[in-house]
Motif scaffolding. Structure first.
Motif, PDB file in Angstrom:
ATOM      1  N   GLY A 114      -6.294  -4.424  -7.818  1.00  0.00           N
ATOM      2  CA  GLY A 114      -5.164  -3.542  -8.098  1.00  0.00           C
ATOM      3  C   GLY A 114      -5.090  -2.409  -7.108  1.00  0.00           C
ATOM      4  N   ASP A 115      -3.926  -1.732  -7.084  1.00  0.00           N
ATOM      5  CA  ASP A 115      -3.709  -0.635  -6.139  1.00  0.00           C
ATOM      6  C   ASP A 115      -4.623   0.553  -6.428  1.00  0.00           C
ATOM      7  OD1 ASP A 115      -1.710  -2.129  -4.963  1.00  0.00           O
ATOM      8  OD2 ASP A 115      -0.189  -1.369  -6.330  1.00  0.00           O
ATOM      9  N   PRO A 150       2.264  -8.208  10.944  1.00  0.00           N
ATOM     10  CA  PRO A 150       2.881  -7.614   9.752  1.00  0.00           C
ATOM     11  C   PRO A 150       3.596  -6.313  10.103  1.00  0.00           C
ATOM     12  CG  PRO A 150       0.596  -8.234   9.328  1.00  0.00           C
ATOM     13  CD  PRO A 150       0.801  -8.315  10.804  1.00  0.00           C
ATOM     14  N   THR A 151       4.801  -6.153   9.596  1.00  0.00           N
ATOM     15  CA  THR A 151       5.567  -4.929   9.810  1.00  0.00           C
ATOM     16  C   THR A 151       6.129  -4.450   8.484  1.00  0.00           C
ATOM     17  OG1 THR A 151       7.617  -6.143  10.216  1.00  0.00           O
ATOM     18  CG2 THR A 151       6.250  -5.613  12.138  1.00  0.00           C
ATOM     19  N   TYR A 152       6.499  -3.188   8.442  1.00  0.00           N
ATOM     20  CA  TYR A 152       7.203  -2.644   7.286  1.00  0.00           C
ATOM     21  C   TYR A 152       8.676  -2.539   7.636  1.00  0.00           C
ATOM     22  CZ  TYR A 152       8.628   0.382   3.470  1.00  0.00           C
ATOM     23  OH  TYR A 152       9.275   0.905   2.366  1.00  0.00           O
ATOM     24  N   ILE A 170       1.260  -0.245   1.570  1.00  0.00           N
ATOM     25  CA  ILE A 170       0.248   0.640   2.153  1.00  0.00           C
ATOM     26  C   ILE A 170      -1.141   0.240   1.679  1.00  0.00           C
ATOM     27  CG2 ILE A 170      -0.600   3.023   2.204  1.00  0.00           C
ATOM     28  CD1 ILE A 170       2.359   3.910   1.962  1.00  0.00           C
ATOM     29  N   SER A 171      -1.268  -0.077   0.397  1.00  0.00           N
ATOM     30  CA  SER A 171      -2.567  -0.486  -0.149  1.00  0.00           C
ATOM     31  C   SER A 171      -3.079  -1.749   0.533  1.00  0.00           C
ATOM     32  CB  SER A 171      -2.453  -0.723  -1.663  1.00  0.00           C
ATOM     33  OG  SER A 171      -2.105   0.465  -2.334  1.00  0.00           O
ATOM     34  N   ARG A 172      -2.194  -2.713   0.757  1.00  0.00           N
ATOM     35  CA  ARG A 172      -2.611  -3.952   1.414  1.00  0.00           C
ATOM     36  C   ARG A 172      -3.070  -3.695   2.847  1.00  0.00           C
ATOM     37  NH1 ARG A 172       2.044  -5.970  -1.174  1.00  0.00           N
ATOM     38  NH2 ARG A 172       3.216  -5.934   0.792  1.00  0.00           N
ATOM     39  N   GLN A 173      -2.375  -2.811   3.557  1.00  0.00           N
ATOM     40  CA  GLN A 173      -2.764  -2.519   4.935  1.00  0.00           C
ATOM     41  C   GLN A 173      -4.086  -1.760   4.993  1.00  0.00           C
ATOM     42  OE1 GLN A 173      -1.021  -4.154   7.203  1.00  0.00           O
ATOM     43  NE2 GLN A 173       0.128  -4.791   5.382  1.00  0.00           N
ATOM     44  N   PHE A 174      -4.326  -0.919   3.992  1.00  0.00           N
ATOM     45  CA  PHE A 174      -5.604  -0.213   3.948  1.00  0.00           C
ATOM     46  C   PHE A 174      -6.748  -1.191   3.700  1.00  0.00           C
ATOM     47  CE2 PHE A 174      -8.902   2.078   1.498  1.00  0.00           C
ATOM     48  CZ  PHE A 174      -9.325   2.949   2.492  1.00  0.00           C
ATOM     49  N   VAL A 175      -6.540  -2.143   2.798  1.00  0.00           N
ATOM     50  CA  VAL A 175      -7.548  -3.178   2.555  1.00  0.00           C
ATOM     51  C   VAL A 175      -7.805  -3.967   3.837  1.00  0.00           C
ATOM     52  CG1 VAL A 175      -8.031  -5.317   1.293  1.00  0.00           C
ATOM     53  CG2 VAL A 175      -7.052  -3.347   0.103  1.00  0.00           C
ATOM     54  N   ARG A 176      -6.759  -4.202   4.592  1.00  0.00           N
ATOM     55  CA  ARG A 176      -6.888  -4.900   5.877  1.00  0.00           C
ATOM     56  C   ARG A 176      -7.759  -4.104   6.840  1.00  0.00           C
ATOM     57  NH1 ARG A 176      -1.675  -5.433   9.612  1.00  0.00           N
ATOM     58  NH2 ARG A 176      -2.526  -6.557  11.412  1.00  0.00           N
ATOM     59  N   VAL A 177      -7.546  -2.796   6.905  1.00  0.00           N
ATOM     60  CA  VAL A 177      -8.366  -1.938   7.767  1.00  0.00           C
ATOM     61  C   VAL A 177      -9.816  -1.963   7.307  1.00  0.00           C
ATOM     62  CG1 VAL A 177      -8.807   0.450   8.445  1.00  0.00           C
ATOM     63  CG2 VAL A 177      -6.482  -0.438   8.486  1.00  0.00           C
ATOM     64  N   VAL A 178     -10.034  -1.894   6.002  1.00  0.00           N
ATOM     65  CA  VAL A 178     -11.379  -1.941   5.443  1.00  0.00           C
ATOM     66  C   VAL A 178     -12.094  -3.221   5.887  1.00  0.00           C
ATOM     67  CG1 VAL A 178     -12.632  -2.288   3.269  1.00  0.00           C
ATOM     68  CG2 VAL A 178     -10.968  -0.440   3.470  1.00  0.00           C
ATOM     69  N   SER A 179     -11.359  -4.317   5.892  1.00  0.00           N
ATOM     70  CA  SER A 179     -11.937  -5.590   6.328  1.00  0.00           C
ATOM     71  C   SER A 179     -12.247  -5.585   7.822  1.00  0.00           C
ATOM     72  CB  SER A 179     -10.973  -6.741   5.994  1.00  0.00           C
ATOM     73  OG  SER A 179     -11.452  -7.969   6.486  1.00  0.00           O
ATOM     74  N   ALA A 216       3.571   8.318  -6.667  1.00  0.00           N
ATOM     75  CA  ALA A 216       3.918   7.040  -6.034  1.00  0.00           C
ATOM     76  C   ALA A 216       5.382   6.686  -6.246  1.00  0.00           C
ATOM     77  CB  ALA A 216       3.020   5.929  -6.576  1.00  0.00           C
ATOM     78  N   ALA A 217       5.989   7.237  -7.312  1.00  0.00           N
ATOM     79  CA  ALA A 217       7.402   6.953  -7.578  1.00  0.00           C
ATOM     80  C   ALA A 217       8.315   7.599  -6.539  1.00  0.00           C
ATOM     81  CB  ALA A 217       7.777   7.437  -8.976  1.00  0.00           C
ATOM     82  N   LEU A 218       7.772   8.535  -5.765  1.00  0.00           N
ATOM     83  CA  LEU A 218       8.572   9.174  -4.724  1.00  0.00           C
ATOM     84  C   LEU A 218       8.760   8.250  -3.516  1.00  0.00           C
ATOM     85  CD1 LEU A 218       6.849  12.676  -4.819  1.00  0.00           C
ATOM     86  CD2 LEU A 218       9.046  12.067  -5.825  1.00  0.00           C
ATOM     87  N   LEU A 219       7.922   7.231  -3.401  1.00  0.00           N
ATOM     88  CA  LEU A 219       8.014   6.310  -2.282  1.00  0.00           C
ATOM     89  C   LEU A 219       9.076   5.248  -2.551  1.00  0.00           C
ATOM     90  CD1 LEU A 219       4.182   5.792  -1.661  1.00  0.00           C
ATOM     91  CD2 LEU A 219       5.715   7.403  -0.515  1.00  0.00           C
ATOM     92  N   ARG A 220       9.413   4.513  -1.502  1.00  0.00           N
ATOM     93  CA  ARG A 220      10.366   3.426  -1.671  1.00  0.00           C
ATOM     94  C   ARG A 220       9.739   2.318  -2.511  1.00  0.00           C
ATOM     95  NH1 ARG A 220      14.321   4.737   1.961  1.00  0.00           N
ATOM     96  NH2 ARG A 220      13.670   5.813   3.876  1.00  0.00           N
ATOM     97  N   GLN A 221      10.587   1.523  -3.112  1.00  0.00           N
ATOM     98  CA  GLN A 221      10.098   0.454  -3.962  1.00  0.00           C
ATOM     99  C   GLN A 221       9.214  -0.510  -3.156  1.00  0.00           C
ATOM    100  OE1 GLN A 221      13.192  -1.758  -5.898  1.00  0.00           O
ATOM    101  NE2 GLN A 221      11.773  -2.959  -7.142  1.00  0.00           N
ATOM    102  N   GLY A 222       8.019  -0.746  -3.654  1.00  0.00           N
ATOM    103  CA  GLY A 222       7.083  -1.657  -3.016  1.00  0.00           C
ATOM    104  C   GLY A 222       6.288  -1.056  -1.874  1.00  0.00           C
ATOM    105  N   GLN A 223       6.595   0.181  -1.485  1.00  0.00           N
ATOM    106  CA  GLN A 223       5.921   0.771  -0.328  1.00  0.00           C
ATOM    107  C   GLN A 223       4.460   1.096  -0.624  1.00  0.00           C
ATOM    108  OE1 GLN A 223       7.634   4.457   1.243  1.00  0.00           O
ATOM    109  NE2 GLN A 223       7.245   3.714   3.314  1.00  0.00           N
ATOM    110  N   HIS A 224       4.191   1.596  -1.810  1.00  0.00           N
ATOM    111  CA  HIS A 224       2.816   1.932  -2.172  1.00  0.00           C
ATOM    112  C   HIS A 224       1.933   0.690  -2.122  1.00  0.00           C
ATOM    113  CE1 HIS A 224      -0.554   3.128  -4.851  1.00  0.00           C
ATOM    114  NE2 HIS A 224      -0.356   4.316  -4.299  1.00  0.00           N
ATOM    115  N   GLU A 225       2.440  -0.426  -2.598  1.00  0.00           N
ATOM    116  CA  GLU A 225       1.677  -1.674  -2.574  1.00  0.00           C
ATOM    117  C   GLU A 225       1.451  -2.140  -1.136  1.00  0.00           C
ATOM    118  OE1 GLU A 225       3.468  -0.988  -6.411  1.00  0.00           O
ATOM    119  OE2 GLU A 225       4.338  -1.096  -4.401  1.00  0.00           O
TER     120      GLU A 225
END
Length: 568
Positions: free
Chosen positions: A547-548, A342-344, A522-531, A511-520
């Protein structure tokens, strides 16, 4: 055949060629002359059989113990204290640990503290999802036993004025703090700072002249700088000022002893960032709602820019092996960034080792903190376009100043997005295509892929696809990045989630300061790290991550436990 020698007397008397009464822990002659009394250990002359191949490692680590419980200590020292570490990028703990540890008795505070940490770490790697209570007696009995013995031995060492300032004593305290940090993260509870404060209290002894003849001043300086690093990291996390002892030391002497080390140089700037952030928070909380005057706002922004300029200069003066190599999927062929990784925005930034990559993310977070403060000073952080929602009449400034502020806000937002982008670009480097909870088999699993091969980032992107994936260094790289990568990234991603959380900001939506979809993303990658780190089952968040906002709540919980760990 084992030969224990002809004399059971202490080594000091043997060297002085005098008769020893063999009294322990210190003989009478050494006590009378205030000498360092050392006895030959039980295993001093044993030949150690190298069995590190059991962990499938291509790197040999000199480990003094004949056998450790469950091989925990060799595993820990090999994968966390040796691989991916070097003095050129050291912060002073892991890189000094093996050499100091090798000279210690098995009954020393450091040996026992390392054993306590190692038992916990190996338990995580042997984690069974069907028996997931990492705090059960079965998994922690050995660790708790070593921990108790280490604390008892440390108390005796602290009563000896020659032992207080030794690197081994300071490393023992730091190892106990590391043990507390890990157990706090997995216990989802705030970390205790008792050993952190203990390390700070030893700083005067470490700096003072010592009667100890075997004290290594260089090693002592490195370890001392790691204590500084831990305090600076903690202060940045908590939004507080530095401990007075550290603040005074840095103010008077700076971070001496490793002046040419990029990590220490960054810590010196981090100290200024921490103090600036703490003063800003105090002003915001203690201002009683009174807005800053134009002069005050400009003064705050000038100070933020001054610190940020130092951070920019730090990046410009790094040695070649610290440089970042940016790869784009498809530009150099599919063998550079595999489709399973996975990449951004199809981009990955790679580094020589995880420690260098983690230090870059510390640098980015420091700049993010300064940028967020600068943006909030303009009163325009609630608008994605950088335009203030207040009229000139409300703010008391002229139209020209309003336009200048709006232009500055646009620049801050652009810088902020670029810094967050770079942290996102580091995710493939730290995680590769890993998706399932970590296990010992990961170290030899050919299905685990990373977008980085070779001994160092190539001088130009054209060479990236030519590196041979089977060379010994790449195997070394794989093992250390598998062991350390998720921990490094956990700190960076949890910082982003808390820094851009929508809680406690009123109408402001960071979160509105980030690019569209970026916050989501980041959240998915953090959940991945948690796993990957097995925090999923421990935290009990299987159904809570829909949810985020849930990811942000978990990030806060993780940071409470990791508050005294190194990193952003």
């Amino acid at each position: 055949m084992v030969n224990h020698g002809r004399s059971a007397g202490c080594l000091t008397c043997k060297q002085r060629r005098v008769k020893c009464d063999e009294e322990k822990p210190k003989c009478r002659a050494c006590r009378r002359l205030k000498l360092n009394c050392r006895y030959r250990t039980k295993y001093a002359n044993l030949r150690i059989k190298d069995e590190t191949h059991k962990f499938h490692s291509s790197t040999k680590v000199a480990i003094r113990h004949v056998a450790e419980p469950d091989a925990a200590v060799p595993f820990f020292l090999q994968h966390y204290a040796t691989m991916g570490r070097d003095v050129a990028s050291t912060r002073g703990f892991y890189e000094m640990l093996v050499s100091v540890y090798a000279r210690e008795l098995q009954s020393s505070p450091l040996s026992l503290a390392v054993a306590a940490v190692a038992e916990v770490v190996l338990a995580l790697w042997r984690h069974n999802s069907h028996a997931s209570d990492l705090h059960s007696r079965r998994l922690n009995r050995s660790s708790n036993s070593y921990y108790t013995q280490a604390v008892r031995a440390l108390r005796h060492a602290l009563d000896d004025r020659n032992e207080r300032g030794k690197p081994a004593t300071m490393l023992a305290v730091l190892s106990l703090q590391l043990h507390d940090n890990v157990t706090a993260v997995y216990g989802v509870q705030p970390a205790t700072r008792i050993h952190h404060d203990g390390a700070l209290s030893l700083l005067p002894f470490a700096a003072a002249p010592s009667e100890c003849v075997d004290l290594d001043p260089t090693t002592s300086a490195y370890v001392r700088n790691f204590i500084f690093h831990s305090e600076i990291s903690s202060a940045l996390r908590q939004g507080r000022g530095l401990d007075p002892v550290v603040a005074e030391w840095i103010g008077d002497r700076g971070l001496k002893g490793v002046s040419d080390n990029p990590s220490a140089t960054l810590d010196a700037i981090g100290a200024a960032t921490a103090e600036f952030q703490a003063r800003y928070i105090r002003r915001r909380r203690g201002g009683g709602g009174t807005p800053l005057s134009r002069e005050e706002m400009d003064a705050w922004r000038v100070r933020a820019k001054c610190i940020d300029d130092q951070l920019v200069l730090w990046a410009q003066t790094l040695p070649a092996h610290w440089r970042v190599l940016r790869l784009v999927r498809g530009r150099l062929g599919d063998d550079v960034i595999d489709a399973s990784i996975p990449t951004y925005r199809s981009i990955c930034e790679v580094y020589t080792c995880s420690q260098v990559g983690a230090t870059w993310n510390i640098w980015r977070v420091q700049r993010l903190l300064l940028t967020r403060i600068s943006l909030s000073l303009l009163g325009s952080s609630d608008r994605e376009d950088g335009q203030s929602s207040r009229s000139p009449q409300e703010t008391g400034v002229g139209r020209r100043e309003m336009e200048e502020d709006a232009a500055a806000a646009v620049g801050y937002i652009q810088r902020l997005q670029e810094l967050v982008d770079s942290i996102c670009y580091s995710v493939p480097f730290f995680l590769g295509n890993r998706a399932r909870p970590s296990s010992m088999s990961d170290f030899t699993d050919p299905a685990i892929l990373f977008p980085r091969v070779g001994s160092s980032p190539p001088p130009d992107a054209a060479r990236a696809s030519q590196l041979v994936s089977g060379d010994p260094y790449e195997q070394h790289f794989r093992r250390h990045i598998i062991a350390q990568g998720p921990w490094h990234l956990m700190n960076s991603l949890s910082r982003l989630l808390t820094l851009f959380a929508d809680h406690d900001h009123g109408s402001i939506k960071p979160a509105a300061l980030l690019r569209q979809g970026q916050h989501e993303w980041i959240s998915r990658q953090f959940v991945r790290v948690v796993s990957l780190l097995h925090l999923w089952s421990v935290v009990g968040i299987g159904d809570a991550l829909a949810g985020d906002s849930s990811a942000e709540d978990i990030a806060r919980g993780v940071r409470k436990g990791a508050v005294y760990m190194t990193g952003p």
